[in-house]
Motif scaffolding. Structure first.
Motif, PDB file in Angstrom:
ATOM      1  N   UNK A  21      14.579   5.597   1.226  1.00 33.19           N
ATOM      2  CA  UNK A  21      14.041   5.717  -0.136  1.00 33.19           C
ATOM      3  C   UNK A  21      13.695   4.341  -0.690  1.00 33.19           C
ATOM      4  N   UNK A  22      14.598   3.389  -0.496  1.00 34.27           N
ATOM      5  CA  UNK A  22      14.424   2.049  -1.050  1.00 34.27           C
ATOM      6  C   UNK A  22      13.228   1.340  -0.423  1.00 34.27           C
ATOM      7  N   UNK A  23      13.103   1.414   0.902  1.00 36.58           N
ATOM      8  CA  UNK A  23      12.024   0.704   1.585  1.00 36.58           C
ATOM      9  C   UNK A  23      10.666   1.257   1.161  1.00 36.58           C
ATOM     10  N   UNK A  24      10.526   2.578   1.161  1.00 39.26           N
ATOM     11  CA  UNK A  24       9.249   3.188   0.779  1.00 39.26           C
ATOM     12  C   UNK A  24       8.923   2.873  -0.681  1.00 39.26           C
ATOM     13  N   UNK A  25       9.919   3.005  -1.564  1.00 40.40           N
ATOM     14  CA  UNK A  25       9.691   2.744  -2.983  1.00 40.40           C
ATOM     15  C   UNK A  25       9.394   1.277  -3.245  1.00 40.40           C
ATOM     16  N   UNK A  26      10.045   0.380  -2.510  1.00 43.14           N
ATOM     17  CA  UNK A  26       9.811  -1.052  -2.705  1.00 43.14           C
ATOM     18  C   UNK A  26       8.379  -1.421  -2.329  1.00 43.14           C
ATOM     19  N   UNK A  27       7.926  -0.948  -1.183  1.00 46.03           N
ATOM     20  CA  UNK A  27       6.555  -1.243  -0.760  1.00 46.03           C
ATOM     21  C   UNK A  27       5.556  -0.669  -1.757  1.00 46.03           C
ATOM     22  N   UNK A  28       5.776   0.585  -2.156  1.00 45.80           N
ATOM     23  CA  UNK A  28       4.859   1.229  -3.087  1.00 45.80           C
ATOM     24  C   UNK A  28       4.826   0.544  -4.445  1.00 45.80           C
ATOM     25  N   UNK A  29       5.991   0.186  -4.973  1.00 42.62           N
ATOM     26  CA  UNK A  29       6.041  -0.429  -6.305  1.00 42.62           C
ATOM     27  C   UNK A  29       5.461  -1.836  -6.296  1.00 42.62           C
ATOM     28  N   UNK A  30       5.657  -2.583  -5.195  1.00 43.57           N
ATOM     29  CA  UNK A  30       5.071  -3.920  -5.104  1.00 43.57           C
ATOM     30  C   UNK A  30       3.545  -3.848  -5.063  1.00 43.57           C
ATOM     31  N   UNK A  31       3.022  -2.948  -4.243  1.00 46.15           N
ATOM     32  CA  UNK A  31       1.571  -2.812  -4.151  1.00 46.15           C
ATOM     33  C   UNK A  31       0.971  -2.345  -5.480  1.00 46.15           C
ATOM     34  N   UNK A  32       1.576  -1.313  -6.057  1.00 47.10           N
ATOM     35  CA  UNK A  32       1.059  -0.789  -7.314  1.00 47.10           C
ATOM     36  C   UNK A  32       1.238  -1.805  -8.444  1.00 47.10           C
ATOM     37  N   UNK A  33       2.365  -2.513  -8.434  1.00 53.69           N
ATOM     38  CA  UNK A  33       2.608  -3.517  -9.464  1.00 53.69           C
ATOM     39  C   UNK A  33       1.574  -4.630  -9.446  1.00 53.69           C
ATOM     40  N   UNK A  34       1.166  -5.061  -8.250  1.00 55.24           N
ATOM     41  CA  UNK A  34       0.133  -6.097  -8.133  1.00 55.24           C
ATOM     42  C   UNK A  34      -1.193  -5.591  -8.697  1.00 55.24           C
ATOM     43  N   UNK A  35      -1.527  -4.338  -8.395  1.00 58.31           N
ATOM     44  CA  UNK A  35      -2.772  -3.752  -8.901  1.00 58.31           C
ATOM     45  C   UNK A  35      -2.753  -3.680 -10.431  1.00 58.31           C
ATOM     46  N   UNK A  36      -1.651  -3.224 -10.996  1.00 61.16           N
ATOM     47  CA  UNK A  36      -1.551  -3.121 -12.455  1.00 61.16           C
ATOM     48  C   UNK A  36      -1.579  -4.506 -13.092  1.00 61.16           C
ATOM     49  N   UNK A  37      -0.933  -5.495 -12.441  1.00 69.40           N
ATOM     50  CA  UNK A  37      -0.972  -6.867 -12.958  1.00 69.40           C
ATOM     51  C   UNK A  37      -2.405  -7.405 -12.963  1.00 69.40           C
ATOM     52  N   UNK A  38      -3.172  -7.074 -11.920  1.00 75.21           N
ATOM     53  CA  UNK A  38      -4.572  -7.489 -11.878  1.00 75.21           C
ATOM     54  C   UNK A  38      -5.359  -6.863 -13.023  1.00 75.21           C
ATOM     55  N   UNK A  39      -5.035  -5.611 -13.336  1.00 75.18           N
ATOM     56  CA  UNK A  39      -5.685  -4.964 -14.488  1.00 75.18           C
ATOM     57  C   UNK A  39      -5.303  -5.649 -15.794  1.00 75.18           C
TER      58      UNK A  39
END
Length: 217
Positions: A21-39
């Motif tokens: 759960x942690x590994x999948x969520x960490x990868x997903x949140x990092x990728x999505x977080x970078x996208x939202x930060x770019x926005x």
């Protein structure tokens, strides 16, 4: 401690499920977080508004509410997946808002002249962000980003409480409610220790990364 040693196989399986759960969520949140930060730092007003809306919404909504909306709201509109999927999705959506703000703080720490110099040689916004700003910003966000990741590790226990099944929290609930073991030994000797085995090495790795980055700077 007999409750732990007699059911060590269940705790090992729970540990591995929580780690998944942690590994999948960490990868997903990092990728999505970078996208939202770019926005959030985009020169396009609708993207900035979307980024602000995302962060404001998920930072001010309890994780349990986000998980409830994913697990019971999405099936109402025809999205039917496993509880594992809904649990990880909720954790990714929630954590991405905090990842975004950590990364945005790093972006804002980069001197404005860096972006101006990139634009002067013809780089687009996306290229400036990717090749100039983010490589410098990521060096400054290791401590706050590490805190967000560690918090996500602990929040994975809340995901288990929403019916994912097989994780450390669920193992503890099963042993105490269905098998009659005492609560304190199970949750302290099994569940708490399991999460410490997840968070302490992660914290040590983050400290090493922080020192390496500090030397580079």
């Amino acid at each position: 401690m007999d409750a732990v040693f007699d059911n060590i196989d269940l705790f090992v399986d729970g540990f591995l499920t929580s780690l998944r759960i942690i590994v999948v969520a960490m990868i997903g949140s990092l990728l999505l977080g970078v996208v939202i930060a770019a926005c959030r730092v985009s020169p396009v007003p609708p993207l900035r508004a979307f980024g602000s809306f995302w962060v404001t919404t998920f930072r001010n909504t309890p994780l349990s509410v986000v998980l409830f909306a994913c697990a019971f709201g999405l099936p109402e509109i025809g999205i039917n997946r496993s509880f594992f999927f809904f649990g990880v999705l909720g954790l990714v959506l929630y954590t991405s808002a905090f990842v975004c703000e950590a990364i945005r703080s790093g972006i804002n720490s980069v001197p404005a002249g860096q972006a101006e110099a990139a634009r002067s040689i013809g780089l687009k916004f996306s290229e400036t962000l990717r090749f100039v700003i983010l490589p410098q910003a990521l060096r400054t966000v290791v401590p706050p980003l590490g805190s967000v990741i560690i918090a996500m590790f602990k929040n994975s226990a809340v995901v288990g409480a929403f019916g994912v099944g097989g994780d450390l929290w669920s193992v503890g609930q099963t042993l105490t409610s269905a098998r009659g073991y005492e609560t304190l030994p199970v949750f302290v000797g099994g569940v708490a220790v399991g999460f410490l085995l997840l968070t302490l090495p992660a914290g040590a790795v983050l400290q090493v990364i922080e020192r390496r980055v500090a030397i580079v700077r």
